[in-house]
Write a protein that holds these residues in place. Sequence first.
Motif, PDB file in Angstrom:
ATOM      1  N   CYS A 205       4.703  -8.877   5.062  1.00  6.59           N
ATOM      2  CA  CYS A 205       3.656  -8.131   5.760  1.00  6.59           C
ATOM      3  C   CYS A 205       3.947  -6.622   5.742  1.00  6.59           C
ATOM      4  O   CYS A 205       3.048  -5.807   5.502  1.00  6.59           O
ATOM      5  CB  CYS A 205       3.528  -8.624   7.201  1.00  6.59           C
ATOM      6  SG  CYS A 205       2.830 -10.280   7.339  1.00  6.59           S
ATOM      7  N   HIS A 206       5.188  -6.260   5.980  1.00  3.87           N
ATOM      8  CA  HIS A 206       5.574  -4.835   5.962  1.00  3.87           C
ATOM      9  C   HIS A 206       5.414  -4.279   4.562  1.00  3.87           C
ATOM     10  O   HIS A 206       4.861  -3.183   4.371  1.00  3.87           O
ATOM     11  CB  HIS A 206       7.029  -4.700   6.431  1.00  3.87           C
ATOM     12  CG  HIS A 206       7.519  -3.291   6.392  1.00  3.87           C
ATOM     13  ND1 HIS A 206       7.145  -2.337   7.320  1.00  3.87           N
ATOM     14  CD2 HIS A 206       8.364  -2.667   5.528  1.00  3.87           C
ATOM     15  CE1 HIS A 206       7.727  -1.194   7.033  1.00  3.87           C
ATOM     16  NE2 HIS A 206       8.470  -1.363   5.947  1.00  3.87           N
ATOM     17  N   PHE A 208       3.494  -5.396   2.022  1.00  2.00           N
ATOM     18  CA  PHE A 208       2.108  -5.369   1.556  1.00  2.00           C
ATOM     19  C   PHE A 208       1.329  -4.235   2.212  1.00  2.00           C
ATOM     20  O   PHE A 208       0.548  -3.530   1.546  1.00  2.00           O
ATOM     21  CB  PHE A 208       1.441  -6.715   1.866  1.00  2.00           C
ATOM     22  CG  PHE A 208       0.140  -6.894   1.169  1.00  2.00           C
ATOM     23  CD1 PHE A 208       0.091  -7.232  -0.181  1.00  2.00           C
ATOM     24  CD2 PHE A 208      -1.066  -6.781   1.856  1.00  2.00           C
ATOM     25  CE1 PHE A 208      -1.123  -7.431  -0.827  1.00  2.00           C
ATOM     26  CE2 PHE A 208      -2.276  -6.957   1.204  1.00  2.00           C
ATOM     27  CZ  PHE A 208      -2.315  -7.281  -0.149  1.00  2.00           C
ATOM     28  N   LYS A 209       1.570  -4.032   3.506  1.00  2.00           N
ATOM     29  CA  LYS A 209       0.866  -2.947   4.217  1.00  2.00           C
ATOM     30  C   LYS A 209       1.258  -1.589   3.662  1.00  2.00           C
ATOM     31  O   LYS A 209       0.425  -0.698   3.485  1.00  2.00           O
ATOM     32  CB  LYS A 209       1.175  -3.025   5.710  1.00  2.00           C
ATOM     33  CG  LYS A 209       0.429  -1.989   6.539  1.00  2.00           C
ATOM     34  CD  LYS A 209       0.728  -2.162   8.029  1.00  2.00           C
ATOM     35  CE  LYS A 209      -0.022  -1.120   8.841  1.00  2.00           C
ATOM     36  NZ  LYS A 209       0.250  -1.273  10.297  1.00  2.00           N
ATOM     37  N   LYS A 210       2.559  -1.437   3.375  1.00  2.00           N
ATOM     38  CA  LYS A 210       3.049  -0.161   2.874  1.00  2.00           C
ATOM     39  C   LYS A 210       2.506   0.140   1.484  1.00  2.00           C
ATOM     40  O   LYS A 210       2.151   1.291   1.177  1.00  2.00           O
ATOM     41  CB  LYS A 210       4.584  -0.185   2.846  1.00  2.00           C
ATOM     42  CG  LYS A 210       5.218   1.126   2.389  1.00  2.00           C
ATOM     43  CD  LYS A 210       6.733   1.022   2.412  1.00  2.00           C
ATOM     44  CE  LYS A 210       7.363   2.330   1.949  1.00  2.00           C
ATOM     45  NZ  LYS A 210       8.851   2.223   1.960  1.00  2.00           N
ATOM     46  N   ARG A 211       2.427  -0.880   0.630  1.00  2.00           N
ATOM     47  CA  ARG A 211       2.020  -0.668  -0.765  1.00  2.00           C
ATOM     48  C   ARG A 211       0.520  -0.587  -0.955  1.00  2.00           C
ATOM     49  O   ARG A 211       0.055  -0.008  -1.933  1.00  2.00           O
ATOM     50  CB  ARG A 211       2.575  -1.810  -1.633  1.00  2.00           C
ATOM     51  CG  ARG A 211       4.072  -1.759  -1.840  1.00  2.00           C
ATOM     52  CD  ARG A 211       4.505  -0.458  -2.493  1.00  2.00           C
ATOM     53  NE  ARG A 211       5.917  -0.403  -2.734  1.00  2.00           N
ATOM     54  CZ  ARG A 211       6.493  -0.712  -3.905  1.00  2.00           C
ATOM     55  NH1 ARG A 211       5.745  -1.094  -4.916  1.00  2.00           N
ATOM     56  NH2 ARG A 211       7.788  -0.615  -4.056  1.00  2.00           N
ATOM     57  N   THR A 212      -0.280  -1.148  -0.038  1.00  2.00           N
ATOM     58  CA  THR A 212      -1.732  -1.176  -0.265  1.00  2.00           C
ATOM     59  C   THR A 212      -2.483  -0.367   0.766  1.00  2.00           C
ATOM     60  O   THR A 212      -3.702  -0.346   0.728  1.00  2.00           O
ATOM     61  CB  THR A 212      -2.255  -2.619  -0.263  1.00  2.00           C
ATOM     62  OG1 THR A 212      -2.028  -3.223   1.015  1.00  2.00           O
ATOM     63  CG2 THR A 212      -1.548  -3.439  -1.337  1.00  2.00           C
TER      64      THR A 212
END
Length: 212
Positions: A205-206, A208-212
Amino acid sequence: MEHPFLWFVKLSARIFLAIASDPTHYHYEFELNMVKHFEGKRIVGDSVENINGSDLVLIGPNTFHAWEANAEFRTHVITIQFSSELFGSSFINKNLFRPVKELLDLSARGIVFSEAEQKRILPRLLALADKRGFDSVIDFLIILNELAISPDKRVLCSPNFTQNHYEVKSRRIKIIHQYLQKNYSKRITVGEVAKLINMTESGFCHFFKKRT
């Protein structure tokens, strides 16, 4: 640097199974796509529709799209891709070209044309594949104008559809993206996706949020 009038017409007959295995994609050109003898689904933005027979669609730049076949069979495909640079601002903003400009603006949501319109346009598309140079550009503009003034067309994406895409550079993000595209019709859990890239749920979750 590419010449503004550099565009291509690709006419082919091929096994559509190869297309069905590709993930939904987008590109920076407009695309006019004609398929015949096809059975499966067409994805354009947030629109997913079943197709049985033929299909003629104009898709704007950066709009996600795909044709996914139900089985392996031979489908005839005509694809025309062209850059927005084909039309300079002083050219496309002339009142004479207003219908074409409105058509291109609307193509960001995808435009599908009726079966009657397909039959009328198909001979022109086939003839265009054999032409080169200035004549091909003129004939293509005529095709665009006829599609622009046609009453037999329909917008595919919903009114609130937005293009929220990004360049995928991370290998792990690509794996996730392709998995979601192939399995969107079933329930997908965070744990299931996290396992694809060997991460814990919280770590995923961390990430995916950071990359997208």
